[in-house]
Design an enzyme around this catalytic site. Structure first.
Site, PDB file in Angstrom:
ATOM      1  N   GLY A   2       0.790  -1.216   0.000  1.00 44.72           N
ATOM      2  CA  GLY A   2       0.000   0.000   0.000  1.00 44.72           C
ATOM      3  C   GLY A   2       0.828   1.275   0.000  1.00 44.72           C
ATOM      4  N   SER A   5       3.127   4.257   4.584  1.00 40.33           N
ATOM      5  CA  SER A   5       3.901   4.828   5.683  1.00 40.33           C
ATOM      6  C   SER A   5       4.803   5.966   5.193  1.00 40.33           C
ATOM      7  CB  SER A   5       4.734   3.731   6.355  1.00 40.33           C
ATOM      8  OG  SER A   5       5.252   4.181   7.571  1.00 40.33           O
ATOM      9  N   ASN A  93       6.714  -2.965  17.021  1.00 42.43           N
ATOM     10  CA  ASN A  93       5.834  -1.827  17.278  1.00 42.43           C
ATOM     11  C   ASN A  93       4.631  -2.204  18.130  1.00 42.43           C
ATOM     12  OD1 ASN A  93       6.540  -1.077  13.933  1.00 42.43           O
ATOM     13  ND2 ASN A  93       7.279   0.149  15.639  1.00 42.43           N
ATOM     14  N   GLU A 157       5.488   4.477  19.528  1.00 42.76           N
ATOM     15  CA  GLU A 157       5.735   3.460  18.507  1.00 42.76           C
ATOM     16  C   GLU A 157       6.319   2.174  19.072  1.00 42.76           C
ATOM     17  OE1 GLU A 157       5.270   4.053  14.893  1.00 42.76           O
ATOM     18  OE2 GLU A 157       4.010   5.636  15.694  1.00 42.76           O
ATOM     19  N   HIS A 233      12.149   5.242  12.652  1.00 48.24           N
ATOM     20  CA  HIS A 233      12.265   4.705  14.006  1.00 48.24           C
ATOM     21  C   HIS A 233      13.742   4.592  14.371  1.00 48.24           C
ATOM     22  CE1 HIS A 233       8.162   2.496  13.555  1.00 48.24           C
ATOM     23  NE2 HIS A 233       7.999   3.600  14.253  1.00 48.24           N
ATOM     24  N   ASP A 235      15.161   2.041  15.481  1.00 46.88           N
ATOM     25  CA  ASP A 235      15.719   0.748  15.076  1.00 46.88           C
ATOM     26  C   ASP A 235      16.132   0.712  13.611  1.00 46.88           C
ATOM     27  OD1 ASP A 235      13.303   0.402  13.737  1.00 46.88           O
ATOM     28  OD2 ASP A 235      12.620  -1.298  14.938  1.00 46.88           O
ATOM     29  N   ASN A 348       7.893  -4.231   2.349  1.00 43.32           N
ATOM     30  CA  ASN A 348       6.794  -3.585   3.066  1.00 43.32           C
ATOM     31  C   ASN A 348       7.310  -2.544   4.055  1.00 43.32           C
ATOM     32  OD1 ASN A 348       4.001  -3.337   3.302  1.00 43.32           O
ATOM     33  ND2 ASN A 348       3.908  -4.655   5.089  1.00 43.32           N
ATOM     34  N   CYS A 354      12.159  -5.447  13.121  1.00 42.99           N
ATOM     35  CA  CYS A 354      10.712  -5.238  13.142  1.00 42.99           C
ATOM     36  C   CYS A 354       9.968  -6.514  13.500  1.00 42.99           C
ATOM     37  CB  CYS A 354      10.232  -4.755  11.772  1.00 42.99           C
ATOM     38  SG  CYS A 354      10.887  -3.165  11.276  1.00 42.99           S
TER      39      CYS A 354
END
Length: 431
Positions: A2, A5, A93, A157, A233, A235, A348, A354
């Site tokens: 999609g 983000s 997250n 987050e 983020h 990370d 993604n 993650c």
């Protein structure tokens, strides 16, 4: 994909490409199996119902579930796409977790992340809370907190901006909270291009909820300029474990003060802080973002050295791979690098870090965890077969408008709750 983000370069660059959900799940499970075989204990966090029809109903779509989906597809396709997001796969997250050795009441504390910076993520935390509650249900050992207020000032987050340093996991440690901006204190700079998703105030609230001691907490601000380069983020630019912080030279503001505070506070609980700085001359921020060098898992080996789990994209970046070869050959604390193919995850917008949430438990607490979610060889086989039965191997935007997708998802989750012994965590509204 999609491309939902904003600020996540990988997510946006793959927008509208077809994805392979089955391959994504199998790649994640294969990484879990490999780590299990190395001796690392892991638990399984269940996925969520998608599309989220209840979320669409809150936005004014009505009728049967099929009618809600078809109406959203016709009138507001971006909202349907957002309600179908698989972003709950980013377990880092899901929540922030503080071990019992750090907390005032001696329990393990969980706070589900509100993820309110992005609509498609903000719908996750109610189900995340229920699933975590079913995994860690014993109130004698586990405390669960609701997500923080869903407003910009308390953007949270989860563990993607939280690291814990300690000598050993069962002893008191130092919890490291990284924020992108302050909601109320204008003395802190903020990025100009992309949003800073984690606020100082959110991190402070989580620390209070978990009953953390002031001497066991360090707050640090992420460099706003690297957020504007796609480091959405912490990370994506740093990773820590045990007594080690592995970070990029440009990751933080006021780095020397932060390192000194971490070293001082860890020393007070018997630890010896070590930092490994990756110079910008060796690896640029762009290299780090595109390869996800720091979105890695840093794991402790029995000999005291560290193992770094990285995605295949690191091997495909000449500068990053050259740096990693020099790192492991230097005799330093990071002694080995293992590479995994996580292409579907990477496209993604997320990599190895993650796909994990650190939950440090002592033996008594581990025994109190729902045994159905602990990864074992039989569970790996069961989940692999479950994915093969239920997941599609190709997904495009047009597929999201098919009401059959929701029925497939619900059938899969009904079976999964039996496999993982979760009980009723999915409030299906079937009509």
């Amino acid at each position: 994909y999609g491309g939902l983000s904003y600020g996540n370069v990988a997510s946006q660059s793959n927008s509208q490409q077809s994805s392979n959900p089955k391959e994504a799940a199998l790649q994640g499970l294969a990484k879990m199996k490999a780590l299990m075989d190395m001796g690392f204990q892991q638990g399984v966090l269940a996925p969520q119902e998608r599309p989220d029809v209840a979320a669409l109903r809150r936005l004014g779509f009505a009728g049967s579930d099929a009618q809600v989906i078809q109406q959203a597809a016709k009138e507001a396709m971006p909202l349907l796409v957002a309600s179908c997001s698989a972003s709950s796969m980013w377990v880092a997250n899901a929540a922030t977790v503080s071990p019992s050795a750090d907390t005032a009441d001696g329990r393990v504390h969980f706070t589900a992340a509100n993820l309110n910076c992005k609509y498609h993520r903000s719908i996750e935390h109610p189900t995340t809370s229920r699933v975590l509650g079913a995994m860690f249900a014993d109130q004698q050992h586990f405390a669960h907190h609701a997500a923080l207020p869903a407003v910009a000032q308390f953007g949270d987050e989860g563990a993607a901006n939280h690291t814990r340093f300690c000598r050993t996991y069962g002893e008191a440690g130092v919890e490291f909270f990284v924020f992108g901006r302050s909601a109320f204190d204008t003395r802190f700079p903020a990025p100009q291009k992309y949003p800073a998703r984690q606020t100082l105030e959110a991190s402070q609230a989580v620390a209070r909820l978990h009953g953390l001691r002031e001497e066991g907490v360090v707050y640090a601000q992420q460099n706003p300029s690297v957020i504007d380069q796609g480091v959405f983020h912490n990370d994506v630019i740093a990773v820590g474990n045990g007594e080690v912080l592995f970070y990029h030279e440009d990751a933080f503001l006021d780095t020397d003060r932060m390192l000194a505070e971490l070293s001082s506070k860890l020393a007070k609980v018997g630890g010896k802080f070590q930092s490994v700085c990756v110079p910008r001359s060796a690896v640029t921020v762009d290299d780090a973002v595109r390869s996800y060098l720091f979105n890695s898992q840093l794991l402790s080996r029995p000999d005291g050295s560290m193992l770094l789990i990285v995605p295949e994209e690191c091997r495909g970046n000449e500068r990053v791979w050259q740096y990693l070869q020099s790192l492991t050959g230097s005799g330093g604390v990071i002694g080995e690098v293992k590479v995994f193919d996580l292409k579907q995850s990477m496209q993604n917008g997320g990599g190895p870090a993650c796909l994990r949430l650190r939950v440090a438990l002592n033996e008594t607490e581990l025994a109190a965890v729902n045994p159905g979610v602990i990864m074992t060889a039989p569970l790996y086989d069961s989940l692999t077969q479950w994915v093969e039965r239920h997941y599609r191997d190709r997904m495009t935007e047009n597929d999201l408008a098919d009401p059959q997708l929701l029925l497939e998802c619900r059938a899969a989750l009904d079976e999964l709750t039996q496999i993982l012994k979760l009980g009723a965590v999915y409030p299906f509204q079937i009509n």
